[in-house]
Write a protein that holds these residues in place. Sequence first.
Motif, PDB file in Angstrom:
ATOM      1  N   ALA A 154      46.104 -51.905   5.520  1.00 44.66           N
ATOM      2  CA  ALA A 154      46.830 -52.240   4.294  1.00 44.66           C
ATOM      3  C   ALA A 154      46.160 -51.622   3.073  1.00 44.66           C
ATOM      4  O   ALA A 154      46.849 -51.132   2.166  1.00 44.66           O
ATOM      5  N   ILE A 155      44.840 -51.617   3.055  1.00 39.56           N
ATOM      6  CA  ILE A 155      44.117 -51.009   1.930  1.00 39.56           C
ATOM      7  C   ILE A 155      44.402 -49.507   1.885  1.00 39.56           C
ATOM      8  O   ILE A 155      44.662 -48.946   0.814  1.00 39.56           O
ATOM      9  N   ILE A 156      44.360 -48.864   3.045  1.00 39.61           N
ATOM     10  CA  ILE A 156      44.658 -47.426   3.106  1.00 39.61           C
ATOM     11  C   ILE A 156      46.089 -47.175   2.628  1.00 39.61           C
ATOM     12  O   ILE A 156      46.345 -46.261   1.832  1.00 39.61           O
ATOM     13  N   ALA A 157      47.027 -47.995   3.089  1.00 41.33           N
ATOM     14  CA  ALA A 157      48.432 -47.819   2.714  1.00 41.33           C
ATOM     15  C   ALA A 157      48.632 -48.006   1.211  1.00 41.33           C
ATOM     16  O   ALA A 157      49.346 -47.218   0.571  1.00 41.33           O
ATOM     17  N   ILE A 158      48.017 -49.020   0.641  1.00 35.41           N
ATOM     18  CA  ILE A 158      48.169 -49.267  -0.795  1.00 35.41           C
ATOM     19  C   ILE A 158      47.567 -48.130  -1.604  1.00 35.41           C
ATOM     20  O   ILE A 158      48.141 -47.685  -2.608  1.00 35.41           O
ATOM     21  N   LEU A 159      46.405 -47.628  -1.157  1.00 39.08           N
ATOM     22  CA  LEU A 159      45.811 -46.484  -1.856  1.00 39.08           C
ATOM     23  C   LEU A 159      46.708 -45.256  -1.770  1.00 39.08           C
ATOM     24  O   LEU A 159      46.790 -44.473  -2.718  1.00 39.08           O
ATOM     25  N   MET A 160      47.390 -45.099  -0.638  1.00 38.62           N
ATOM     26  CA  MET A 160      48.317 -43.965  -0.507  1.00 38.62           C
ATOM     27  C   MET A 160      49.513 -44.103  -1.440  1.00 38.62           C
ATOM     28  O   MET A 160      50.074 -43.116  -1.883  1.00 38.62           O
ATOM     29  N   LEU A 161      49.881 -45.318  -1.733  1.00 36.27           N
ATOM     30  CA  LEU A 161      50.996 -45.541  -2.644  1.00 36.27           C
ATOM     31  C   LEU A 161      50.579 -45.357  -4.104  1.00 36.27           C
ATOM     32  O   LEU A 161      51.387 -44.931  -4.934  1.00 36.27           O
TER      33      LEU A 161
ATOM     34  N   ILE B 103      40.462 -37.694   1.035  1.00 36.16           N
ATOM     35  CA  ILE B 103      39.713 -38.752   1.729  1.00 36.16           C
ATOM     36  C   ILE B 103      40.673 -39.646   2.506  1.00 36.16           C
ATOM     37  O   ILE B 103      40.397 -40.040   3.644  1.00 36.16           O
ATOM     38  N   LEU B 104      41.810 -39.948   1.910  1.00 37.15           N
ATOM     39  CA  LEU B 104      42.809 -40.779   2.591  1.00 37.15           C
ATOM     40  C   LEU B 104      43.357 -40.099   3.841  1.00 37.15           C
ATOM     41  O   LEU B 104      43.718 -40.778   4.810  1.00 37.15           O
ATOM     42  N   GLN B 105      43.403 -38.764   3.839  1.00 37.99           N
ATOM     43  CA  GLN B 105      43.854 -38.056   5.035  1.00 37.99           C
ATOM     44  C   GLN B 105      42.897 -38.320   6.195  1.00 37.99           C
ATOM     45  O   GLN B 105      43.321 -38.575   7.328  1.00 37.99           O
ATOM     46  N   PHE B 106      41.598 -38.282   5.909  1.00 38.93           N
ATOM     47  CA  PHE B 106      40.606 -38.555   6.950  1.00 38.93           C
ATOM     48  C   PHE B 106      40.653 -40.011   7.406  1.00 38.93           C
ATOM     49  O   PHE B 106      40.490 -40.310   8.588  1.00 38.93           O
ATOM     50  N   LEU B 107      40.904 -40.924   6.462  1.00 37.50           N
ATOM     51  CA  LEU B 107      41.002 -42.334   6.835  1.00 37.50           C
ATOM     52  C   LEU B 107      42.222 -42.582   7.717  1.00 37.50           C
ATOM     53  O   LEU B 107      42.173 -43.393   8.648  1.00 37.50           O
ATOM     54  N   MET B 108      43.303 -41.876   7.445  1.00 39.67           N
ATOM     55  CA  MET B 108      44.503 -42.033   8.254  1.00 39.67           C
ATOM     56  C   MET B 108      44.256 -41.530   9.678  1.00 39.67           C
ATOM     57  O   MET B 108      44.669 -42.160  10.649  1.00 39.67           O
TER      58      MET B 108
ATOM     59  N   ALA C   2      54.864 -36.505  -2.272  1.00 40.84           N
ATOM     60  CA  ALA C   2      55.788 -36.757  -1.164  1.00 40.84           C
ATOM     61  C   ALA C   2      55.025 -37.041   0.132  1.00 40.84           C
ATOM     62  O   ALA C   2      55.376 -37.958   0.886  1.00 40.84           O
ATOM     63  N   VAL C   3      53.970 -36.280   0.371  1.00 36.94           N
ATOM     64  CA  VAL C   3      53.175 -36.493   1.582  1.00 36.94           C
ATOM     65  C   VAL C   3      52.538 -37.878   1.558  1.00 36.94           C
ATOM     66  O   VAL C   3      52.574 -38.619   2.550  1.00 36.94           O
ATOM     67  N   LEU C   4      51.961 -38.269   0.429  1.00 36.57           N
ATOM     68  CA  LEU C   4      51.292 -39.562   0.348  1.00 36.57           C
ATOM     69  C   LEU C   4      52.264 -40.732   0.491  1.00 36.57           C
ATOM     70  O   LEU C   4      51.955 -41.728   1.142  1.00 36.57           O
ATOM     71  N   VAL C   5      53.432 -40.612  -0.093  1.00 35.89           N
ATOM     72  CA  VAL C   5      54.410 -41.703   0.019  1.00 35.89           C
ATOM     73  C   VAL C   5      54.931 -41.815   1.449  1.00 35.89           C
ATOM     74  O   VAL C   5      55.096 -42.921   1.972  1.00 35.89           O
ATOM     75  N   MET C   6      55.159 -40.681   2.106  1.00 35.44           N
ATOM     76  CA  MET C   6      55.584 -40.738   3.507  1.00 35.44           C
ATOM     77  C   MET C   6      54.488 -41.364   4.364  1.00 35.44           C
ATOM     78  O   MET C   6      54.767 -42.135   5.286  1.00 35.44           O
TER      79      MET C   6
ATOM     80  N   ARG D   9      41.852 -33.821 -10.795  1.00 30.30           N
ATOM     81  CA  ARG D   9      41.171 -33.400  -9.563  1.00 30.30           C
ATOM     82  C   ARG D   9      40.755 -34.598  -8.717  1.00 30.30           C
ATOM     83  O   ARG D   9      40.768 -34.524  -7.485  1.00 30.30           O
ATOM     84  N   THR D  10      40.421 -35.706  -9.350  1.00 31.77           N
ATOM     85  CA  THR D  10      39.987 -36.889  -8.593  1.00 31.77           C
ATOM     86  C   THR D  10      41.099 -37.421  -7.705  1.00 31.77           C
ATOM     87  O   THR D  10      40.830 -37.943  -6.625  1.00 31.77           O
ATOM     88  N   GLY D  11      42.328 -37.283  -8.135  1.00 34.20           N
ATOM     89  CA  GLY D  11      43.461 -37.702  -7.315  1.00 34.20           C
ATOM     90  C   GLY D  11      43.560 -36.883  -6.041  1.00 34.20           C
ATOM     91  O   GLY D  11      43.847 -37.411  -4.970  1.00 34.20           O
ATOM     92  N   TRP D  12      43.319 -35.590  -6.148  1.00 30.51           N
ATOM     93  CA  TRP D  12      43.374 -34.721  -4.970  1.00 30.51           C
ATOM     94  C   TRP D  12      42.215 -35.008  -4.031  1.00 30.51           C
ATOM     95  O   TRP D  12      42.370 -34.960  -2.809  1.00 30.51           O
ATOM     96  N   ILE D  13      41.059 -35.325  -4.596  1.00 31.50           N
ATOM     97  CA  ILE D  13      39.910 -35.680  -3.756  1.00 31.50           C
ATOM     98  C   ILE D  13      40.179 -36.992  -3.031  1.00 31.50           C
ATOM     99  O   ILE D  13      39.931 -37.113  -1.826  1.00 31.50           O
ATOM    100  N   LEU D  14      40.701 -37.982  -3.757  1.00 36.45           N
ATOM    101  CA  LEU D  14      41.035 -39.259  -3.128  1.00 36.45           C
ATOM    102  C   LEU D  14      42.107 -39.074  -2.059  1.00 36.45           C
ATOM    103  O   LEU D  14      42.029 -39.667  -0.974  1.00 36.45           O
ATOM    104  N   GLY D  15      43.095 -38.241  -2.319  1.00 34.84           N
ATOM    105  CA  GLY D  15      44.132 -37.961  -1.334  1.00 34.84           C
ATOM    106  C   GLY D  15      43.563 -37.321  -0.080  1.00 34.84           C
ATOM    107  O   GLY D  15      43.970 -37.640   1.038  1.00 34.84           O
TER     108      GLY D  15
END
Length: 111
Positions: free
Chosen positions: A36-43, A60-65, A7-11, A52-58
């Motif tokens: 756009a790359i950040i947004a697509i990765l969040m989707l 990393i995306l928080q820092f990119l945001m 839910a957090v990533l989609v928002m 676990r890799t999904g949580w790590i990527l998520g």
Amino acid sequence: MRILGSAVLVMEFFVMGFAMLLAKDNHEPSTIIAGAIIAILMLLTPGLLKKRTGWILGSILQFLMIGYAVVVPSMAIVGLLFGGLWIAAIVVGRRGEAIRAELMASRTPNP
């Protein structure tokens, strides 16, 4: 844990879309492409939250945001809010999984 994280990533995907709309008039196309790359990765990341890799990527995306605040300054506040929600999803999710494991263990019939 996965539901809250998803839910957090989609928002955040939608928020990044709005941030790119704010940045499109005043910034170079490369900043829009990065957003756009950040947004697509969040989707796409919610599908990876089973591992676990999904949580790590998520994470990393928080820092990119938050880093996108260089382009759109208001993203610093929004990024920090969503970072807090991401941490809450991890903490509450782990606690909920522990409680669920306890309940499942207590339901097993004794021979």
